[in-house]
Structures are given as structure tokens and as C-alpha cells.
Design a protein around this motif. Structure first.
Motif, PDB file in Angstrom:
ATOM      1  N   ARG A  68       0.838  -1.191   0.000  1.00 22.13           N
ATOM      2  CA  ARG A  68       0.000   0.000   0.000  1.00 22.13           C
ATOM      3  C   ARG A  68       0.874   1.243   0.000  1.00 22.13           C
ATOM      4  O   ARG A  68       1.798   1.360   0.811  1.00 22.13           O
ATOM      5  N   VAL A  69       0.602   2.157  -0.914  1.00 22.94           N
ATOM      6  CA  VAL A  69       1.377   3.387  -0.988  1.00 22.94           C
ATOM      7  C   VAL A  69       1.238   4.176   0.315  1.00 22.94           C
ATOM      8  O   VAL A  69       2.170   4.847   0.758  1.00 22.94           O
ATOM      9  N   ALA A  70       0.088   4.061   0.964  1.00 20.15           N
ATOM     10  CA  ALA A  70      -0.137   4.754   2.230  1.00 20.15           C
ATOM     11  C   ALA A  70       0.814   4.273   3.323  1.00 20.15           C
ATOM     12  O   ALA A  70       1.029   4.977   4.320  1.00 20.15           O
ATOM     13  N   ASP A  71       1.404   3.079   3.150  1.00 19.94           N
ATOM     14  CA  ASP A  71       2.314   2.527   4.157  1.00 19.94           C
ATOM     15  C   ASP A  71       3.777   2.884   3.888  1.00 19.94           C
ATOM     16  O   ASP A  71       4.646   2.590   4.721  1.00 19.94           O
ATOM     17  N   ILE A  72       4.055   3.476   2.741  1.00 15.64           N
ATOM     18  CA  ILE A  72       5.443   3.778   2.384  1.00 15.64           C
ATOM     19  C   ILE A  72       5.917   5.038   3.098  1.00 15.64           C
ATOM     20  O   ILE A  72       5.276   6.092   3.021  1.00 15.64           O
ATOM     21  N   LEU A  73       7.040   4.935   3.799  1.00 16.61           N
ATOM     22  CA  LEU A  73       7.615   6.060   4.528  1.00 16.61           C
ATOM     23  C   LEU A  73       8.580   6.850   3.652  1.00 16.61           C
ATOM     24  O   LEU A  73       8.580   8.072   3.658  1.00 16.61           O
ATOM     25  N   TRP A  74       9.422   6.125   2.929  1.00 16.57           N
ATOM     26  CA  TRP A  74      10.306   6.759   1.953  1.00 16.57           C
ATOM     27  C   TRP A  74      10.771   5.719   0.956  1.00 16.57           C
ATOM     28  O   TRP A  74      10.610   4.524   1.174  1.00 16.57           O
ATOM     29  N   ILE A  75      11.297   6.186  -0.158  1.00 13.45           N
ATOM     30  CA  ILE A  75      11.680   5.310  -1.268  1.00 13.45           C
ATOM     31  C   ILE A  75      13.122   5.612  -1.644  1.00 13.45           C
ATOM     32  O   ILE A  75      13.507   6.779  -1.779  1.00 13.45           O
ATOM     33  N   GLU A  76      13.882   4.562  -1.838  1.00 10.78           N
ATOM     34  CA  GLU A  76      15.318   4.705  -2.106  1.00 10.78           C
ATOM     35  C   GLU A  76      15.706   3.962  -3.378  1.00 10.78           C
ATOM     36  O   GLU A  76      15.368   2.789  -3.557  1.00 10.78           O
ATOM     37  N   THR A  86       8.908   0.646   4.465  1.00 10.13           N
ATOM     38  CA  THR A  86       7.699   0.706   5.273  1.00 10.13           C
ATOM     39  C   THR A  86       8.052   0.278   6.693  1.00 10.13           C
ATOM     40  O   THR A  86       9.174  -0.171   6.963  1.00 10.13           O
ATOM     41  N   ALA A  87       7.100   0.377   7.593  1.00 12.06           N
ATOM     42  CA  ALA A  87       7.343  -0.056   8.966  1.00 12.06           C
ATOM     43  C   ALA A  87       7.558  -1.561   9.040  1.00 12.06           C
ATOM     44  O   ALA A  87       8.228  -2.062   9.954  1.00 12.06           O
ATOM     45  N   ARG A 135       5.911  13.307   2.840  1.00 12.11           N
ATOM     46  CA  ARG A 135       5.991  14.644   3.428  1.00 12.11           C
ATOM     47  C   ARG A 135       5.758  14.640   4.934  1.00 12.11           C
ATOM     48  O   ARG A 135       6.452  15.326   5.685  1.00 12.11           O
ATOM     49  N   GLU A 136       4.795  13.867   5.383  1.00 12.98           N
ATOM     50  CA  GLU A 136       4.455  13.883   6.805  1.00 12.98           C
ATOM     51  C   GLU A 136       5.505  13.207   7.673  1.00 12.98           C
ATOM     52  O   GLU A 136       5.456  13.301   8.908  1.00 12.98           O
ATOM     53  N   GLN A 137       6.486  12.535   7.037  1.00 13.26           N
ATOM     54  CA  GLN A 137       7.561  11.888   7.778  1.00 13.26           C
ATOM     55  C   GLN A 137       8.743  12.812   8.038  1.00 13.26           C
ATOM     56  O   GLN A 137       9.629  12.486   8.825  1.00 13.26           O
ATOM     57  N   VAL A 138       8.766  13.971   7.385  1.00  8.66           N
ATOM     58  CA  VAL A 138       9.893  14.894   7.520  1.00  8.66           C
ATOM     59  C   VAL A 138       9.897  15.508   8.912  1.00  8.66           C
ATOM     60  O   VAL A 138       8.906  16.099   9.352  1.00  8.66           O
ATOM     61  N   ALA A 139      11.056  15.365   9.609  1.00  9.81           N
ATOM     62  CA  ALA A 139      11.155  15.871  10.986  1.00  9.81           C
ATOM     63  C   ALA A 139      12.162  17.003  11.133  1.00  9.81           C
ATOM     64  O   ALA A 139      11.998  17.882  11.974  1.00  9.81           O
ATOM     65  N   GLY A 140      13.216  17.031  10.327  1.00  9.89           N
ATOM     66  CA  GLY A 140      14.208  18.083  10.473  1.00  9.89           C
ATOM     67  C   GLY A 140      15.298  17.995   9.420  1.00  9.89           C
ATOM     68  O   GLY A 140      15.498  16.950   8.808  1.00  9.89           O
ATOM     69  N   LEU A 141      15.998  19.110   9.232  1.00 13.28           N
ATOM     70  CA  LEU A 141      17.077  19.196   8.243  1.00 13.28           C
ATOM     71  C   LEU A 141      18.345  19.640   8.947  1.00 13.28           C
ATOM     72  O   LEU A 141      18.343  20.590   9.737  1.00 13.28           O
ATOM     73  N   SER A 142      19.437  18.955   8.663  1.00  7.79           N
ATOM     74  CA  SER A 142      20.724  19.319   9.265  1.00  7.79           C
ATOM     75  C   SER A 142      21.769  19.504   8.182  1.00  7.79           C
ATOM     76  O   SER A 142      21.642  18.969   7.075  1.00  7.79           O
TER      77      SER A 142
END
Length: 253
Positions: A161-169, A179-180, A213-220
């Protein structure tokens, strides 16, 4: 793997191509040729009168592309498995976009043909034809953006499910769908997959990565001037200069 009830067909506008494939298939016991066709139109007529398990389909043909016929097959409840045959490797990604089981490059390589035949036999033996049909149907009749991705492995098709994907590499010719529950590999170019993802949900941050997008927490920023994006959890993804502005805008919002 031998199954005396496996029927296949060959669609190729060039007679030498059909002949070479037919002769090569004689080495695989239990596979029965149902018909040959020199065009998509004649293949369509033949398919209306018989049920086959596997279709070897040339991509480049006059008047109608094999890709168009493959998409049409997606409207069937249980379409035949499709293995594309092409002289151009550039068509490989398009082949997998319409959920081809495999693709073979001309001139045919016996080892690659054997691999494709074995994959088809395993899939059919595992009664995965229905899953294949649902995957193909979802692609051809589905929404503008993907809601699920059919990941093909030996003898099975799994739905992510695309809704379960956190990021793609990106990983070579594949992408890892993080995914989780795990990170299955799917054979497609990252840029091609991006075209089918909702930009309101996903953001490209590097030539090798796309994040939810909703997984983004911070940029360093590292000492060498490179950027790293921290995702919710423990994942850290590189960010290229090209996409830093979009990431900052997202974080600012």
C-alpha cells in the motif's frame, strides 16, 4: 517445473522472431503453443477464442504497440501473464509499468528465456494468476496516482500500500519501498515511479530518494556543506542542493 496444462502464445510481427521463440520453447517440456499472431489485432481475435496462461508479446509492432494490447488485457478478470520481447532495453521500464511478468531482449538468450519460463511456472503453480490480474487491472483502470504497488518476486506477487510507504530509495535498477514492516524491492526507475505518486503526499529530496511529506522531521547541515533529512523514527536521508529549498519550505510550513 513442468505443467502439462500450461499454454502459451507468441505475438510478433516478424516471422523469424516467432520462429526463433517457438523453437527455443521446444526445450521446455510441458509448454504447449496455443497460437501465433503477427499483430495485436490478430492476437485479440485469437484470445477471444481460447484461454492461455502466458503471452510472449513483441513491443514494437506496426499499427498497434504491444504495450497497448497489454494494457487492454488488464480489463480481463484473469489475463494471461505477459512477457515482453523487445530489441530495445529502453522499453523495459514501460514493460514493468503495465505489470509484465518479465521481458526478453532480442536476440533471445536461452538462459534468460528459461528464467522467464520458470518464473511464470512458479506463479501459475502458486495460483497467483488472480493476484496478477488484479494488479494489472488496478494499473490500467485505477486512479491518477498509485494506491498500491505490485511487487513481484519468485513465485508470488505482493501488494504494498502506498499509504504505508515512509520513503523510497533507489538501488540500481530497483527501488526499496521502506515501510514499517520492511523494505521490499520493486523493479522500476525512481524517476518513473515518481510520476505515479501524488506530489501532495511525496517529495523528491535527492536523485536517489523520495520521502513522504508527513515523515519529515528536520534538516541538518554537515561540516562539508551536505544536507541530511531526518525522518520520524531513525531514518536519515541525504538531501541534494537542488531540493533543499523545497524541504525548507515544507519545514517552514
Amino acid at each position: 517445473m513442468t505443467n502439462l496444462n500450461i499454454h502459451y502464445a507468441i505475438v510478433d510481427d516478424e516471422e523469424p522472431g516467432r520462429t526463433n521463440l517457438r523453437l527455443a520453447m521446444e526445450a521446455h517440456a510441458g509448454w504447449q503453443l496455443a497460437f501465433e499472431a503477427d499483430s495485436a489485432a490478430r492476437a485479440r481475435e485469437a484470445l477471444a477464442g481460447c484461454r492461455i496462461d502466458l503471452l510472449f508479446l513483441d513491443i514494437q509492432m506496426p499499427r498497434e504497440s504491444g504495450l497497448l494490447l497489454a494494457r487492454e488485457l488488464g480489463r480481463m478478470i484473469e489475463p494471461p501473464l505477459v512477457v515482453f520481447v523487445t530489441a530495445h532495453s529502453a522499453h523495459a521500464i514501460e514493460a514493468f509499468e503495465v505489470h509484465a511478468l518479465d521481458y526478453l531482449l532480442k536476440p533471445l538468450n536461452d538462459a534468460r528465456l528459461a528464467q522467464a519460463v520458470e518464473r511464470a511456472a512458479l506463479l501459475l503453480a502458486g495460483r497467483q494468476r488472480g493476484a496478477y490480474g488484479r494488479a494489472l487491472h488496478a494499473y490500467t483502470e485505477g486512479p491518477a496516482y498509485l494506491e498500491q504497488i505490485s511487487v513481484r518476486s519468485v513465485g508470488r506477487i505482493d501488494q504494498v500500500r502506498v499509504a504505508d510507504i515512509l520513503w523510497i530509495e533507489a538501488q540500481g535498477n530497483y527501488v526499496a519501498l521502506h515501510t514499517a514492516a520492511g523494505s521490499p524491492l520493486h523493479r522500476v526507475a525512481l524517476s518513473r515511479l515518481e510520476e505515479h505518486l501524488d506530489p501532495a503526499q511525496f517529495l523528491r529530496v535527492h536523485r536517489s530518494s523520495i520521502v513522504r511529506r508527513e515523515q519529515v522531521a528536520g534538516l541538518s547541515v554537515a561540516g562539508d556543506g551536505s544536507y541530511a533529512l531526518r525522518l520520524r523514527g531513525t531514518a536519515e536521508v541525504p538531501v541534494s542542493e537542488r531540493y533543499v529549498g523545497a524541504v525548507r519550505e515544507l519545514l517552514g510550513a
